[in-house]
Scaffold this motif. Structure first.
Motif, PDB file in Angstrom:
ATOM      1  N   GLU A   1       0.837  -1.197   0.000  1.00  0.00           N
ATOM      2  CA  GLU A   1       0.000   0.000   0.000  1.00  0.00           C
ATOM      3  C   GLU A   1       0.878   1.255   0.000  1.00  0.00           C
ATOM      4  OE1 GLU A   1      -3.775   1.892   2.504  1.00  0.00           O
ATOM      5  OE2 GLU A   1      -2.673   0.166   3.288  1.00  0.00           O
ATOM      6  N   GLY A   2       0.558   2.178  -0.898  1.00  0.00           N
ATOM      7  CA  GLY A   2       1.324   3.405  -0.989  1.00  0.00           C
ATOM      8  C   GLY A   2       2.372   3.385  -2.085  1.00  0.00           C
ATOM      9  N   GLU A   3       2.631   2.214  -2.656  1.00  0.00           N
ATOM     10  CA  GLU A   3       3.642   2.125  -3.708  1.00  0.00           C
ATOM     11  C   GLU A   3       3.191   2.874  -4.956  1.00  0.00           C
ATOM     12  OE1 GLU A   3       5.608   0.855  -7.255  1.00  0.00           O
ATOM     13  OE2 GLU A   3       3.530   0.353  -6.751  1.00  0.00           O
ATOM     14  N   GLY A   4       1.889   2.861  -5.201  1.00  0.00           N
ATOM     15  CA  GLY A   4       1.360   3.655  -6.302  1.00  0.00           C
ATOM     16  C   GLY A   4       0.903   2.892  -7.534  1.00  0.00           C
ATOM     17  N   SER A   5       1.122   1.588  -7.565  1.00  0.00           N
ATOM     18  CA  SER A   5       0.659   0.816  -8.716  1.00  0.00           C
ATOM     19  C   SER A   5      -0.050  -0.442  -8.245  1.00  0.00           C
ATOM     20  CB  SER A   5       1.831   0.432  -9.624  1.00  0.00           C
ATOM     21  OG  SER A   5       2.729  -0.418  -8.938  1.00  0.00           O
ATOM     22  N   GLY A   6      -1.034  -0.876  -9.025  1.00  0.00           N
ATOM     23  CA  GLY A   6      -1.774  -2.080  -8.679  1.00  0.00           C
ATOM     24  C   GLY A   6      -2.749  -1.858  -7.542  1.00  0.00           C
ATOM     25  N   ASN A   7      -3.498  -2.889  -7.216  1.00  0.00           N
ATOM     26  CA  ASN A   7      -4.437  -2.806  -6.095  1.00  0.00           C
ATOM     27  C   ASN A   7      -4.471  -4.144  -5.375  1.00  0.00           C
ATOM     28  OD1 ASN A   7      -6.963  -4.439  -7.069  1.00  0.00           O
ATOM     29  ND2 ASN A   7      -6.440  -3.115  -8.801  1.00  0.00           N
ATOM     30  N   LEU A   8      -4.880  -4.109  -4.134  1.00  0.00           N
ATOM     31  CA  LEU A   8      -4.836  -5.295  -3.291  1.00  0.00           C
ATOM     32  C   LEU A   8      -5.714  -6.417  -3.830  1.00  0.00           C
ATOM     33  CD1 LEU A   8      -3.879  -6.703  -0.740  1.00  0.00           C
ATOM     34  CD2 LEU A   8      -5.739  -5.579   0.511  1.00  0.00           C
ATOM     35  N   GLY A   9      -6.921  -6.081  -4.289  1.00  0.00           N
ATOM     36  CA  GLY A   9      -7.836  -7.111  -4.774  1.00  0.00           C
ATOM     37  C   GLY A   9      -7.243  -7.938  -5.908  1.00  0.00           C
ATOM     38  N   SER A  10      -6.657  -7.263  -6.900  1.00  0.00           N
ATOM     39  CA  SER A  10      -6.083  -7.991  -8.035  1.00  0.00           C
ATOM     40  C   SER A  10      -4.836  -8.764  -7.618  1.00  0.00           C
ATOM     41  CB  SER A  10      -5.752  -7.023  -9.174  1.00  0.00           C
ATOM     42  OG  SER A  10      -4.810  -6.048  -8.773  1.00  0.00           O
ATOM     43  N   ALA A  11      -4.086  -8.214  -6.659  1.00  0.00           N
ATOM     44  CA  ALA A  11      -2.875  -8.910  -6.177  1.00  0.00           C
ATOM     45  C   ALA A  11      -3.258 -10.194  -5.435  1.00  0.00           C
ATOM     46  CB  ALA A  11      -2.073  -7.986  -5.270  1.00  0.00           C
ATOM     47  N   VAL A  12      -4.312 -10.135  -4.629  1.00  0.00           N
ATOM     48  CA  VAL A  12      -4.788 -11.321  -3.921  1.00  0.00           C
ATOM     49  C   VAL A  12      -5.265 -12.368  -4.928  1.00  0.00           C
ATOM     50  CG1 VAL A  12      -6.591 -12.235  -2.402  1.00  0.00           C
ATOM     51  CG2 VAL A  12      -5.367 -10.153  -1.765  1.00  0.00           C
ATOM     52  N   ALA A  13      -5.991 -11.940  -5.937  1.00  0.00           N
ATOM     53  CA  ALA A  13      -6.465 -12.867  -6.968  1.00  0.00           C
ATOM     54  C   ALA A  13      -5.287 -13.544  -7.672  1.00  0.00           C
ATOM     55  CB  ALA A  13      -7.331 -12.127  -7.975  1.00  0.00           C
ATOM     56  N   GLN A  14      -4.221 -12.778  -7.877  1.00  0.00           N
ATOM     57  CA  GLN A  14      -3.024 -13.308  -8.549  1.00  0.00           C
ATOM     58  C   GLN A  14      -2.378 -14.413  -7.747  1.00  0.00           C
ATOM     59  OE1 GLN A  14       0.031 -10.312  -9.412  1.00  0.00           O
ATOM     60  NE2 GLN A  14       1.615 -11.814  -8.969  1.00  0.00           N
ATOM     61  N   VAL A  15      -2.164 -14.191  -6.447  1.00  0.00           N
ATOM     62  CA  VAL A  15      -1.479 -15.213  -5.638  1.00  0.00           C
ATOM     63  C   VAL A  15      -2.371 -16.422  -5.381  1.00  0.00           C
ATOM     64  CG1 VAL A  15       0.037 -13.504  -4.567  1.00  0.00           C
ATOM     65  CG2 VAL A  15      -2.073 -14.185  -3.392  1.00  0.00           C
ATOM     66  N   MET A  16      -3.664 -16.203  -5.331  1.00  0.00           N
ATOM     67  CA  MET A  16      -4.579 -17.319  -5.112  1.00  0.00           C
ATOM     68  C   MET A  16      -4.682 -18.211  -6.336  1.00  0.00           C
ATOM     69  SD  MET A  16      -5.518 -17.020  -1.973  1.00  0.00           S
ATOM     70  CE  MET A  16      -6.804 -18.273  -1.915  1.00  0.00           C
ATOM     71  N   ALA A  17      -4.404 -17.653  -7.511  1.00  0.00           N
ATOM     72  CA  ALA A  17      -4.571 -18.398  -8.757  1.00  0.00           C
ATOM     73  C   ALA A  17      -3.344 -19.213  -9.137  1.00  0.00           C
ATOM     74  CB  ALA A  17      -4.898 -17.441  -9.898  1.00  0.00           C
ATOM     75  N   ASP A  18      -2.177 -18.851  -8.616  1.00  0.00           N
ATOM     76  CA  ASP A  18      -0.974 -19.579  -9.070  1.00  0.00           C
ATOM     77  C   ASP A  18      -0.677 -20.800  -8.207  1.00  0.00           C
ATOM     78  OD1 ASP A  18       0.187 -18.694  -6.738  1.00  0.00           O
ATOM     79  OD2 ASP A  18       1.503 -17.224  -7.697  1.00  0.00           O
TER      80      ASP A  18
END
Length: 211
Positions: A194-211
């Protein structure tokens, strides 16, 4: 001319004693996901957990470190490697009601993910008086937020966590509380801060859950 230069280079190379050969990066060094010289490779992302990590920023493999939970048990970050789908790191303080609200929204909004391998790691950095939390207060905080004692970890001032996982301040050293970050469980790759400025938590969670 080129052939002569090459011959000279080869002569010099083989004249170097074997113990004095420079460290070189070869493809074979990366077999098994544990390269011999990974720290020399800019931007390298290890496919498995690397104990000493590759850095502290998004895109880096986070190093192993340990924190004590509310029960007083020391737990290493890398004990979750290839066990958790992802590790959701949340910084909270006992004096901040926004932390309680955030935990509640995670428990309700990510209930499926939490039941399917997303590990919630709540890092309690200060008690209501702004001091390092005691184990007794940690247990009280856990109960008040519908968490188990092994989901909350004590880290005074969030110092150890921030030393290993950069928390992207809003400006200078002004860090957000509460704060969230996400690591991939396969290799503790820092995929969202959070605060880095790119991406969002929801899509990041979806990414790790899918791999």
């Amino acid at each position: 001319m080129k052939a002569t230069a090459l011959a000279i280079m080869l002569t010099l190379f083989f004249a170097i004693p074997s113990g004095a050969l420079p460290d070189l990066i070869f493809a074979d060094d990366f077999e098994g996901g544990d390269p011999l010289n990974w720290s020399s490779v800019v931007g390298y992302q290890a496919p498995v957990c690397v104990a000493e990590g590759t850095g502290i920023y998004e895109g880096d493999n986070i190093a192993d470190f340990s924190l004590s939970n509310c029960s007083g048990t020391s737990v290493s970050l890398h004990s979750r490697c290839s066990v958790a789908k992802g590790v959701l790191v949340v910084h909270v303080a006992g004096w901040d009601p926004a932390g309680t609200a955030l935990i509640g929204s995670i428990l309700s909004g990510m209930a499926d993910e939490l039941s399917q391998g997303l590990d919630l790691m709540v890092v309690l950095g200060e008690d209501p008086a702004g001091q390092t939390p005691s184990f007794a207060y940690c247990a009280v905080f856990a109960a008040a937020n519908s968490l188990s004692d092994n989901q909350i970890f004590i880290d005074g001032g969030w110092s150890l966590t921030r030393a290993n996982i950069y928390a992207y301040p809003t400006s200078g050293t002004d860090f957000m509380i509460p704060w969230t970050g996400l690591l991939d469980g396969d290799n503790m790759l820092y995929v969202y801060g959070e605060g880095e400025g790119s991406g969002n938590l929801g899509s990041a969670v979806a990414q790790v859950m899918a791999d």
